[in-house]
Write an enzyme that holds these catalytic residues in place. Structure first.
Site, PDB file in Angstrom:
ATOM      1  N   ARG A 109      28.129 -86.203  -1.646  1.00 32.88           N
ATOM      2  CA  ARG A 109      28.037 -85.901  -3.155  1.00 32.88           C
ATOM      3  C   ARG A 109      27.496 -84.588  -3.427  1.00 32.88           C
ATOM      4  O   ARG A 109      26.458 -84.299  -2.703  1.00 32.88           O
ATOM      5  CB  ARG A 109      27.159 -86.977  -4.006  1.00 32.88           C
ATOM      6  CG  ARG A 109      27.290 -86.522  -5.242  1.00 32.88           C
ATOM      7  CD  ARG A 109      26.551 -87.850  -6.402  1.00 32.88           C
ATOM      8  NE  ARG A 109      26.468 -87.294  -7.680  1.00 32.88           N
ATOM      9  CZ  ARG A 109      27.498 -87.018  -8.473  1.00 32.88           C
ATOM     10  NH1 ARG A 109      28.699 -87.093  -8.284  1.00 32.88           N
ATOM     11  NH2 ARG A 109      27.239 -86.710  -9.596  1.00 32.88           N
ATOM     12  N   HIS A 132      25.648 -82.820  -6.327  1.00 32.12           N
ATOM     13  CA  HIS A 132      25.036 -83.141  -7.733  1.00 32.12           C
ATOM     14  C   HIS A 132      24.123 -81.914  -8.124  1.00 32.12           C
ATOM     15  O   HIS A 132      23.672 -81.028  -7.630  1.00 32.12           O
ATOM     16  CB  HIS A 132      24.010 -84.185  -7.456  1.00 32.12           C
ATOM     17  CG  HIS A 132      23.690 -85.081  -8.514  1.00 32.12           C
ATOM     18  ND1 HIS A 132      24.095 -86.009  -9.057  1.00 32.12           N
ATOM     19  CD2 HIS A 132      22.368 -84.579  -9.302  1.00 32.12           C
ATOM     20  CE1 HIS A 132      23.268 -86.576 -10.188  1.00 32.12           C
ATOM     21  NE2 HIS A 132      22.373 -85.452 -10.225  1.00 32.12           N
ATOM     22  N   ASP A 133      24.661 -81.903  -9.490  1.00 28.38           N
ATOM     23  CA  ASP A 133      23.708 -80.679 -10.440  1.00 28.38           C
ATOM     24  C   ASP A 133      22.742 -81.358 -11.205  1.00 28.38           C
ATOM     25  O   ASP A 133      22.782 -82.349 -11.812  1.00 28.38           O
ATOM     26  CB  ASP A 133      24.812 -80.012 -11.387  1.00 28.38           C
ATOM     27  CG  ASP A 133      25.859 -79.331 -10.609  1.00 28.38           C
ATOM     28  OD1 ASP A 133      25.684 -78.732  -9.542  1.00 28.38           O
ATOM     29  OD2 ASP A 133      27.172 -79.283 -11.173  1.00 28.38           O
ATOM     30  N   CYS A 167      19.879 -82.760 -13.500  1.00 30.74           N
ATOM     31  CA  CYS A 167      19.692 -83.477 -14.709  1.00 30.74           C
ATOM     32  C   CYS A 167      18.428 -84.043 -14.754  1.00 30.74           C
ATOM     33  O   CYS A 167      18.376 -85.318 -14.519  1.00 30.74           O
ATOM     34  CB  CYS A 167      20.844 -84.279 -14.915  1.00 30.74           C
ATOM     35  SG  CYS A 167      20.728 -85.222 -16.707  1.00 30.74           S
ATOM     36  N   CYS A 200      24.043 -89.411 -14.853  1.00 32.81           N
ATOM     37  CA  CYS A 200      23.510 -88.481 -13.739  1.00 32.81           C
ATOM     38  C   CYS A 200      22.789 -89.207 -12.740  1.00 32.81           C
ATOM     39  O   CYS A 200      23.189 -89.227 -11.707  1.00 32.81           O
ATOM     40  CB  CYS A 200      22.731 -87.339 -14.050  1.00 32.81           C
ATOM     41  SG  CYS A 200      23.825 -86.021 -14.969  1.00 32.81           S
ATOM     42  N   GLY A 255      21.540 -79.119 -17.058  1.00 35.13           N
ATOM     43  CA  GLY A 255      22.224 -78.907 -18.345  1.00 35.13           C
ATOM     44  C   GLY A 255      23.439 -77.828 -18.290  1.00 35.13           C
ATOM     45  O   GLY A 255      23.851 -77.327 -19.173  1.00 35.13           O
ATOM     46  N   ASP A 309      30.683 -75.064 -20.015  1.00 34.64           N
ATOM     47  CA  ASP A 309      29.979 -75.486 -19.052  1.00 34.64           C
ATOM     48  C   ASP A 309      29.790 -74.042 -18.152  1.00 34.64           C
ATOM     49  O   ASP A 309      30.944 -73.237 -18.114  1.00 34.64           O
ATOM     50  CB  ASP A 309      30.828 -76.099 -18.139  1.00 34.64           C
ATOM     51  CG  ASP A 309      30.252 -77.070 -16.824  1.00 34.64           C
ATOM     52  OD1 ASP A 309      29.462 -76.436 -16.351  1.00 34.64           O
ATOM     53  OD2 ASP A 309      30.426 -78.238 -16.604  1.00 34.64           O
ATOM     54  N   ARG A 368      28.265 -73.942 -15.157  1.00 32.81           N
ATOM     55  CA  ARG A 368      27.837 -74.473 -13.638  1.00 32.81           C
ATOM     56  C   ARG A 368      29.056 -73.356 -12.651  1.00 32.81           C
ATOM     57  O   ARG A 368      28.712 -72.943 -11.457  1.00 32.81           O
ATOM     58  CB  ARG A 368      28.164 -75.747 -13.393  1.00 32.81           C
ATOM     59  CG  ARG A 368      27.033 -76.499 -13.766  1.00 32.81           C
ATOM     60  CD  ARG A 368      27.278 -78.032 -13.528  1.00 32.81           C
ATOM     61  NE  ARG A 368      28.303 -78.539 -14.394  1.00 32.81           N
ATOM     62  CZ  ARG A 368      28.467 -79.925 -14.538  1.00 32.81           C
ATOM     63  NH1 ARG A 368      27.774 -80.612 -13.704  1.00 32.81           N
ATOM     64  NH2 ARG A 368      29.540 -80.041 -15.191  1.00 32.81           N
ATOM     65  N   SER A 394      32.310 -88.419  -6.244  1.00 31.87           N
ATOM     66  CA  SER A 394      32.253 -87.471  -7.688  1.00 31.87           C
ATOM     67  C   SER A 394      33.579 -87.649  -8.309  1.00 31.87           C
ATOM     68  O   SER A 394      34.538 -87.915  -7.579  1.00 31.87           O
ATOM     69  CB  SER A 394      32.139 -86.183  -7.042  1.00 31.87           C
ATOM     70  OG  SER A 394      32.204 -85.216  -8.193  1.00 31.87           O
ATOM     71  N   LYS A 396      34.476 -79.888  -9.248  1.00 33.99           N
ATOM     72  CA  LYS A 396      33.814 -79.806  -7.812  1.00 33.99           C
ATOM     73  C   LYS A 396      34.842 -80.156  -6.772  1.00 33.99           C
ATOM     74  O   LYS A 396      34.965 -79.416  -5.428  1.00 33.99           O
ATOM     75  CB  LYS A 396      32.756 -80.998  -7.921  1.00 33.99           C
ATOM     76  CG  LYS A 396      31.420 -80.632  -8.514  1.00 33.99           C
ATOM     77  CD  LYS A 396      30.574 -81.718  -8.639  1.00 33.99           C
ATOM     78  CE  LYS A 396      29.335 -81.461  -9.543  1.00 33.99           C
ATOM     79  NZ  LYS A 396      28.403 -82.551  -9.714  1.00 33.99           N
TER      80      LYS A 396
END
Length: 421
Positions: free
Chosen positions: A246, A248-249, A251, A264, A294, A333, A335, A357, A362
């Site tokens: 995974r 993961h961003d 949060c 999240c 965020g 977004d 990211r 995911s 991604k």
């Protein structure tokens, strides 16, 4: 040009040296993507070694500002050099073929964990070279893993998962190191446009971005990544070994404090359970955790969006989920997952058997970088908090993976969250 600066705590008055047009005459040249560390050259971003500096910016990402505060307060000598005795990685990573491809890795230094070894001669000659990657061992304890043990979904084995619910992991910290020509290519812009935007949008913080075209490497003042490996790190590069992963961003509200407005934390803990189970089957698990709070818009913007969503006419609804973000931030977004696969390439990964995911961004970034993904694992419905249904329905309608039906416009209008503000 030089300016006098007053004496600080325990420091004598001295001149400010501007390095936007000069300096670094004795700096080693960086040949990004070279076959060996010696050919590539070290990354030197330490302020106490100005004549050797060959990058823009400084080490430690966003924490470089705290170093400046420590120096200003007299708590840290600007000439301090790190003693790297006994700091070597607990597990050796690479080198992998991707390290020799200047286009495969542009957002981190693949040699960043091994500087004390591969650049030993440079260190002995007086160059202040610092690691940008650290590898250690750790135990990870989560209440959700304890619940999985109690319910029999996981079983302790004394090696990967202990009786007390602690998972044994290899943990990697990664600081961002950007090769500007490569980053520009990833984003489909010119290097000049990238340099100018970075210079202007940081209030002119780094003049070298526009005055030192000879410096191609930038240490940006942003957060990095933490990687958690369940099982043998060397197995990550073996496409025959099952890899559960995974990306993961961050949060903070959900990951740490359990906010129920998004998925999240439950998705993260579900992925960790899947990684442990996969490693116990003889595979290896991986969670790559990026500091992009965020959607990389920041927590202040994130909370403003929460208020806008809850207070709008009709309350929080899935059909307005992205619109409210764009109204506040100007973009849905930030990211931009283009740089995310770099850490996977650093680990030598060519195949992910199970990607935990649902994100299309991604998935597209990973597969677009040449990594094969066999299966995508969605979050189970029973782990989705009631108030997070707005988010998950909006994302599925926007292209997130789902094994079930994609919500339509009417579904989105009928998916309503709680009004808490």
């Amino acid at each position: 040009m030089a300016f006098d600066t007053p004496a600080g705590a325990g420091r004598a008055a001295r001149h400010i040296r501007l390095t936007s047009h000069s300096g670094g005459a004795d700096a080693p040249v960086i040949h990004w993507g070279a076959a060996t560390a010696a050919e590539r050259g070290p990354v030197i971003g330490t302020t106490g070694s100005r004549e050797h500096r060959n990058v823009i910016g400084t080490h430690s990402g966003s924490y470089g500002v705290y170093r400046a505060l420590a120096v200003a307060a007299g708590a840290l000598s600007p000439q301090h050099r790190a003693d790297l005795t006994d700091t070597a990685p607990t597990d050796v990573i690479g080198p992998h073929p991707q390290w020799q491809d200047p286009a495969a890795i542009v957002g981190l230094d693949p040699w960043g964990a091994a500087v004390a070894d591969v650049f030993a001669a440079d260190l002995e000659s007086g160059r202040d070279i610092r690691p940008t990657i650290a590898v250690t061992k750790a135990h990870v304890m989560l209440p959700e893993v304890g619940t999985a043990l109690q319910q029999g979904r996981l079983r302790p084995d004394g090696r990967l998962l202990l009786d007390n619910g602690a998972a044994v992991v290899t943990k990697v910290a990664v600081e961002p190191v950007w090769h500007l020509p490569g980053v520009a290519a990833r984003f489909g812009c010119t290097e000049a446009a990238l340099r100018r935007a970075l210079f202007e949008e940081t209030g002119g913080m780094y003049p070298e971005l526009v005055t030192r075209g000879d410096l191609e490497v930038f240490l940006p003042p942003i957060g990095g990544q933490t990687v958690y490996i369940f099982g043998n790190p060397r197995d990550l590069a073996d496409p025959a070994v099952e890899l559960t992963a995974r990306v993961h961003d961050e949060c903070n509200g959900s990951d740490v404090f359990g906010s129920d407005i998004c998925t999240c934390r439950p998705y993260l803990t579900h992925a960790i359970e899947e990684c442990i189970a996969g490693a116990q089957r003889g595979g290896v698990g991986l969670v790559a955790y990026s500091r992009k709070e965020g959607r990389a818009l920041g927590e202040v913007t994130k909370f403003l969006v929460y208020n806008a969503r809850k207070r709008q006419a009709g309350g929080d609804t899935a059909d307005q989920y992205f619109a409210r973000t764009e109204c506040v931030a100007g973009v849905q977004d930030m990211r931009f997952q283009e740089l995310m696969p770099d850490v996977l390439h650093w680990l030598g990964i060519t195949r992910i058997h199970r990607l935990v995911s649902m994100s299309n961004m991604k998935y597209d970034a990973i597969t677009g970088s040449g990594i094969t993904v066999d299966e995508r694992v969605n979050i189970p419905d029973d782990l989705i908090p009631a108030d997070a249904r707005v988010e998950i329905d909006a994302k599925m309608a926007a292209g997130y993976f789902t094994p079930g039906p994609v919500p339509d416009a009417e579904d989105l209008k009928n998916t309503v969250g709680r009004g808490l503000v």
